[in-house]
Design an enzyme around this catalytic site. Sequence first.
Site, mmCIF file in Angstrom:
data_model
loop_
_atom_site.group_PDB
_atom_site.id
_atom_site.type_symbol
_atom_site.label_atom_id
_atom_site.label_comp_id
_atom_site.label_asym_id
_atom_site.label_seq_id
_atom_site.Cartn_x
_atom_site.Cartn_y
_atom_site.Cartn_z
ATOM 1 N N GLY A 1 12.918 -31.800 9.442
ATOM 2 C CA GLY A 1 12.334 -30.785 8.582
ATOM 3 C C GLY A 1 12.470 -31.082 7.097
ATOM 4 C CG HIS A 2 11.311 -27.953 4.415
ATOM 5 N ND1 HIS A 2 10.953 -27.269 5.547
ATOM 6 C CD2 HIS A 2 12.018 -27.085 3.662
ATOM 7 C CE1 HIS A 2 11.421 -26.044 5.479
ATOM 8 N NE2 HIS A 2 12.083 -25.901 4.351
ATOM 9 C CG ASN A 3 14.041 -29.168 1.069
ATOM 10 O OD1 ASN A 3 13.218 -29.868 0.492
ATOM 11 N ND2 ASN A 3 14.015 -27.851 1.001
#
Length: 347
Positions: free
Chosen positions: A242-244
């Site tokens: 996922g993001h980050n």
Amino acid sequence: MGDTALKVASVAEPANAQVDQLALAMEPSYAEPLQAGNAQAAILWDGADWQGLGLKAAIFAPRSRYVLSGVTRVFEHAPDIPEGIHPSSIIDPTAQVGENASVGPFVVIGAGAVIGQNARIASHVSIGRDARIGDDATIYQGAHIGARVVIGDRFYAQQGAAIGVDGFSYVTPKPGAVEEARATGQITQASQTEGFARINSLGSVVLGDRVEVGANATVDRGTIANTVIGDGTKLDNLVHVGHNVSVGQNCLLCGQVGVAGSTKIGDRVVLGGQVGVADHITIGSDVIAAGKSGISSNVPSGRLMMGNPAMKMDLNIESYKALRRLPRLMAKVARLEKTVFKTDETG
């Protein structure tokens, strides 16, 4: 050892090996199948009597799977990508493609992208604007590299891999049901929403050297900062990062692993198949999580985790044993209750 001039054309399992094939018999259990085949040469376990097995030549493998890695590299079936750039590919005039690159049919390379030397890019690959890919990349059919993604040397992407896709990030105009449930443990009409507002991903993805991404695996862009995956890390098929998220060096994320946003994973971490990792947590270095584990809280370095919710493996095993004993325990409690009730009635 033996006749070093002997030539082999391919490898085979011991029982099926022909005279021009190298038999892979790297454990003592393969002795009987090896003698059933026709191989003249084999890779054998340490200390094997190669002459007694009727061979003309042998290679010994103290660590068999490590030797197997080298053997499969020698006999690899490389992707069928003719040298040069296929005329059907579309490469923006501002993009740079390194020397000795092979670019297959219907590849699209966006403006400002830079591809290193010796790249092998199969058909229907798309590489976005201002992406950077290092030397010696191998990218199979249908993979997608998003805009501004930065990738190191010796990148390896299987069919359908998607690097640099938009993160799954939304917000409600007023506090929604998830926020209310976290705060109060309940859901009321007050938190009902009519829709979600997208939070766009302004960051990108940075992959280190020797990173490999399996078929249909996905890595989301960061919301503001980049999603980062360290040198030597391998993502299996259908893995989602996922993001980050930040993943350290030399990690293994096995099939169907899902890592939620803003999680930090240390170095040399192994997540077995279908492990789920919650958002905004930290997993230390040298952690191993058994398949199907659900990690919902921070994990210190060096832990062996198992179960859902994941806990130290020895505790999970004891908990599982206790769970299996519950039917007998309940039956015992029921018998004791009957005894107590009878005693009360007669007393």
